[in-house]
Scaffold this active site. Sequence first.
Site, PDB file in Angstrom:
ATOM      1  CE  LYS A   1     -15.878  22.705  -6.076  1.00 13.65           C
ATOM      2  NZ  LYS A   1     -16.406  22.901  -7.418  1.00 13.65           N
TER       3      LYS A   1
ATOM      4  CD  GLU B   1     -28.034  18.818   3.227  1.00  8.96           C
ATOM      5  OE1 GLU B   1     -26.948  19.446   3.248  1.00  8.96           O
ATOM      6  OE2 GLU B   1     -29.017  19.168   2.557  1.00  8.96           O
TER       7      GLU B   1
ATOM      8  N   GLY C   1     -19.259  19.703  -8.598  1.00  4.68           N
ATOM      9  CA  GLY C   1     -19.716  18.601  -7.746  1.00  4.68           C
ATOM     10  C   GLY C   1     -20.227  17.411  -8.539  1.00  4.68           C
ATOM     11  NE  ARG C   2     -24.331  20.011 -12.737  1.00  9.66           N
ATOM     12  CZ  ARG C   2     -24.156  21.185 -12.136  1.00  9.66           C
ATOM     13  NH1 ARG C   2     -23.964  21.237 -10.827  1.00  9.66           N
ATOM     14  NH2 ARG C   2     -24.164  22.299 -12.827  1.00  9.66           N
TER      15      ARG C   2
ATOM     16  CD  GLU D   1     -26.971  20.192  -8.892  1.00 11.00           C
ATOM     17  OE1 GLU D   1     -27.733  19.724  -8.033  1.00 11.00           O
ATOM     18  OE2 GLU D   1     -25.734  20.112  -8.825  1.00 11.00           O
TER      19      GLU D   1
ATOM     20  CG  HIS E   1     -44.260  -5.443 -14.207  1.00 10.17           C
ATOM     21  ND1 HIS E   1     -45.147  -6.456 -14.498  1.00 10.17           N
ATOM     22  CD2 HIS E   1     -43.087  -5.786 -14.805  1.00 10.17           C
ATOM     23  CE1 HIS E   1     -44.531  -7.385 -15.213  1.00 10.17           C
ATOM     24  NE2 HIS E   1     -43.275  -6.993 -15.410  1.00 10.17           N
TER      25      HIS E   1
HETATM   26  C1  G6Q Z   1     -23.201  19.581  -7.694  1.00 11.78           C
HETATM   27  C2  G6Q Z   1     -23.821  20.467  -6.726  1.00 11.78           C
HETATM   28  C3  G6Q Z   1     -24.225  19.806  -5.446  1.00 11.78           C
HETATM   29  C4  G6Q Z   1     -23.070  19.498  -4.509  1.00 11.78           C
HETATM   30  C5  G6Q Z   1     -23.636  19.155  -3.141  1.00 11.78           C
HETATM   31  C6  G6Q Z   1     -22.565  18.828  -2.136  1.00 11.78           C
HETATM   32  O1  G6Q Z   1     -22.801  19.901  -8.776  1.00 11.78           O
HETATM   33  O2  G6Q Z   1     -23.051  21.579  -6.521  1.00 11.78           O
HETATM   34  O3  G6Q Z   1     -24.946  18.626  -5.658  1.00 11.78           O
HETATM   35  O4  G6Q Z   1     -22.297  18.458  -4.987  1.00 11.78           O
HETATM   36  O5  G6Q Z   1     -24.409  20.218  -2.696  1.00 11.78           O
HETATM   37  O6  G6Q Z   1     -21.666  19.871  -1.989  1.00 11.78           O
HETATM   38  P1  G6Q Z   1     -20.341  19.656  -1.186  1.00 11.78           P
HETATM   39  O7  G6Q Z   1     -19.534  18.635  -1.890  1.00 11.78           O
HETATM   40  O8  G6Q Z   1     -19.665  21.002  -1.165  1.00 11.78           O
HETATM   41  O9  G6Q Z   1     -20.726  19.180   0.183  1.00 11.78           O
END
Ligand code: G6Q
Length: 545
Positions: free
Chosen positions: A204, A210, A265-266, A351, A382
């Site tokens: 986003k 990462e 994001g989520r 979150e 298990h």
């Molecule tokens: C979700 C969070 C988080 C986000 C990641 C990736 O609600 O904000 O999990 O999706 O940190 O962020 P980017 O999509 O900006 O790389």
Amino acid sequence: MSTLTQSPAWLALQTHQSVMSQIHLSDLFQQDNQRFNKYSLLFNDVLLDYSKQPVNDETIGLLLKLSQQQDLENWIKQLFQGEKINNTEHRAALHCALRGQDSLIIDGKDVAPEIESVLSQMTQFTESVRNGSLTGYSGKPFSDIINIGIGGSDLGPLMVTEALKPYCTANLTMHFVSNIDGAHLSETLKKVNPETTLFIIASKTFTSQETITNANSAKAWFLSSGGTEDTIADHFVAVSTNTEAVKKFGIPTKNLFLFWDWVGGRYSLWSAIGLPIALAIGMDNFNAFLTGAREMDQHFSTAPHEQNLPVILGMIGIWQINFFGATAHTILPYDQSLHSFPAYLQQLEMESNGKSVTRSGEMIDYSTSPVIYGEPGTNGQHAFYQLLHQGTQTISADFLAACQSHHPIGDHHNWLLANFFAQTEAMMTGKGENNKQTNKLDTFATAEAEQSALPPHKIVPGNKATTSILFKKLDPKTLGTLIALYEHKVFVQSVIWDINPFDQWGVELGKQLAGEIARELEHDALVTSHDSSTNGLINYFKTNR
Ligand code: G6Q
């Protein structure tokens, strides 16, 4: 004391809990043989059975009074009307609009045409990749798709792509790289051919350390194994809100699938972040997935609350967490293809609702999101079910399964479901002689041992609350419905707790923390600038790397 915990609806539930906690779940069934009919709901193909929860008519009445007191109906309206209910980020939370809404005006602009236009861009692109008309630089059709993203830009698409494997009809292998640990990318790249690999850089913000690190390494690998600067455009596409950063990375704007800051994001798998899903299952199936979610949206926004699946699921959670003291909630899909569903819900729930201040910034004096964890059944049986049956913690559980299997071999599916039913039954009734009357294992076991031949360690007290969710078949539409059910459940709970489920300031902090230390790791000089533990760990690493 907060106004919530001193409110009439809350206090009435507390008094009622002291009565309900004295009744063993199996006694509730003995007293009323209509429990299943009374305390289960059906929406489309999804059956929600909450009769194995410590509830009666009075409980449901009191829980709904609490939801009324917290103005749930009005909050649901605000969600669907695109009000800026993400108050700390001054944004609407419009993931529902992505599942199809005729028009929705945000800041004076109708967002529906923009959504439609990205969907048609996705349709064109996915069709040409899937039918082989869009190729890599050497003219060969794509065989592998690598999605590079993390958190919300990874967990949803990964979970859905795994869950809908039976619908992955094209000759494409999907890979998901999220971890900055070089192992994740390297091990994935070992399996693919640069000529036939398509990378989706999903972020986003297009700033997540990462994702950008993995994307840069993927680009370097591509350039060192046959690709050229000119052919990057044939092998890299991006999904982002940050046009400038995407361009700077070297991906042309024609390869950019846009989404918007009003998609959290989520909650973004319904947007172009769902591109890997659409590539895997095709756009018709992706549209069915959106339809399933839209139908749940309509149900959530119109059904009376006593028949409303997300409201009931959310309020049962409130009952367990705030009145019975459940600190963990376990997700148990009896479905191997839903193996990533618990991890996905971990993010969605923890979150969203792992917060300790109200919308207006006051400290909270009641529990909010429990710890979410889970594993597919029967594997979990298990491993950790021992604690569920005989441990000392109060843990609530959702069991999920499909009636029809996509892999009907032998009697596997009957055995799978037999385990589901047996576990929920045993958690309710327990095992041992006259095993009822209390949910405290120690007191119960001692009393029981005195009267029966069973030694205390063999007695399983039962009285463990579970909710069961059965659906006909795990198809794209049903999965869309199920995910939207959980999204709205999380929203219901946030309204009761008076918290904003759409921000994540703790995650933002995490994004800033590592930068300074990463710079210190660039050289070998020992550091003294932190506390002695952090200095010690960094210096041990530096001398041993
Ligand atoms: C979700 C969070 C988080 C986000 C990641 C990736 O609600 O904000 O999990 O999706 O940190 O962020 P980017 O999509 O900006 O790389």
